[in-house]
Design a protein around this motif. Structure first.
Motif, short mmCIF file in Angstrom:
data_model
loop_
_atom_site.label_atom_id
_atom_site.label_comp_id
_atom_site.label_asym_id
_atom_site.label_seq_id
_atom_site.Cartn_x
_atom_site.Cartn_y
_atom_site.Cartn_z
N LYS A 297 -9.17 1.25 3.03
CA LYS A 297 -8.82 0.12 2.44
C LYS A 297 -8.17 -1.10 2.85
CE LYS A 297 -10.35 1.85 -1.64
NZ LYS A 297 -11.39 1.67 -2.15
N THR B 35 -5.01 -8.70 -1.89
CA THR B 35 -5.43 -7.54 -2.72
C THR B 35 -6.56 -8.08 -3.58
OG1 THR B 35 -3.19 -6.60 -3.14
CG2 THR B 35 -5.23 -5.96 -4.28
N ASN C 2 0.74 -1.08 -0.13
CA ASN C 2 -0.08 -0.04 -0.12
C ASN C 2 0.92 1.36 -0.12
OD1 ASN C 2 -1.54 2.22 1.74
ND2 ASN C 2 -2.98 0.91 0.88
N ASN D 156 -10.22 -3.69 -1.92
CA ASN D 156 -9.80 -3.69 -0.44
C ASN D 156 -8.60 -4.44 -0.37
OD1 ASN D 156 -10.71 -6.74 0.27
ND2 ASN D 156 -12.68 -5.93 -0.28
#
Length: 238
Positions: free
Chosen positions: A131, A173, A98, A183
């Motif tokens: 997320k 993922t 991320n 998400n």
């Protein structure tokens, strides 16, 4: 394998495939997963020229591009960290993880009591954004006393906390049908056979310009480069 090309907004704008003559192909691909660090690297090369002509798809291939594919039923989304280009080809060195965790900083933590891993996540704000959610947690009943004297990135701090619990982890993922991010699930496992390296690779970069004059995009790329070199060095050592 079918690889989706995404623009900087994660909109799917094209495909790469070695099985379809109408799509650009790729070569020299190398996909590696690092469970101890919860990430994956993907390196591949695309030819810019076919039949002596530079192809139109080249305009989609730049350092702002993202790439995704499915492997064993799991979605993988990659950020372009290093892009090497010459007159004939483009090579992408890509990294999952991320972006917020790579770029945002967390503060020091003074602590004298033993707490579970969720407490440290909450105190340090490691996964408190929309997320990412916590999925499997095989160390939820363990407690540790952990202190941090200095600031660090969210990612480095997350790795450190999980290693203190003798665990390893993965980010799973999930993409929407249009290729955009749905998400990310963080799964934590008790450490089994994967070696955990306690010392991060230290990179000293000599810059011609002071940090204050560097663009935010360049600073973020340098941080991403640090992680990419670290993970690729682990692959060579293992």
């Amino acid at each position: 394998m079918l690889i989706s090309i995404h623009d900087h907004t994660l909109k799917r704008v094209g495909f790469l495939s070695n099985d379809d003559s109408e799509t650009p192909d790729f070569k020299d691909d190398n996909f590696h997963r690092y469970l101890a660090q919860g990430t994956s690297t993907f390196v591949f090369t695309i030819n810019k020229i076919k039949n002596g002509v530079v192809q139109d798809y080249v305009q989609l291939l730049n350092e702002r591009a993202y790439f995704s594919f499915q492997y064993e039923g799991e979605d993988f989304l990659f950020d372009s960290v290093i892009v090497e280009e010459d007159d004939d080809k483009i090579t992408f060195n890509c990294l999952t993880l991320n972006l917020e965790m790579r770029n945002e900083e967390v503060k020091a933590l003074k602590n004298t009591a033993s707490h579970n891993i969720q407490w440290y996540f909450d105190q340090l704000g490691l996964i408190n954004f929309a997320k990412i959610s916590l999925g499997i947690n095989q160390v939820e009943n363990y407690t540790r006393v952990i202190n941090y004297d200095s600031e660090d990135t969210k990612l480095a701090r997350l790795i450190s906390v999980i290693q203190n619990f003798d665990a390893e982890f993965e980010f799973v993922t999930k993409l929407k049908r249009d290729g955009t991010l749905d998400n990310i699930t963080l799964n934590i496992y008790k450490k089994m056979m994967v070696a955990i390296f306690k010392e991060l690779v230290k990179i000293e970069m000599m810059c011609f310009y002071p940090l204050a004059k560097m663009s935010r995009g360049l600073i973020e790329k340098l941080k991403s480069l640090r992680y990419l070199i670290h993970f690729m060095s682990l692959g060579k050592m293992g």
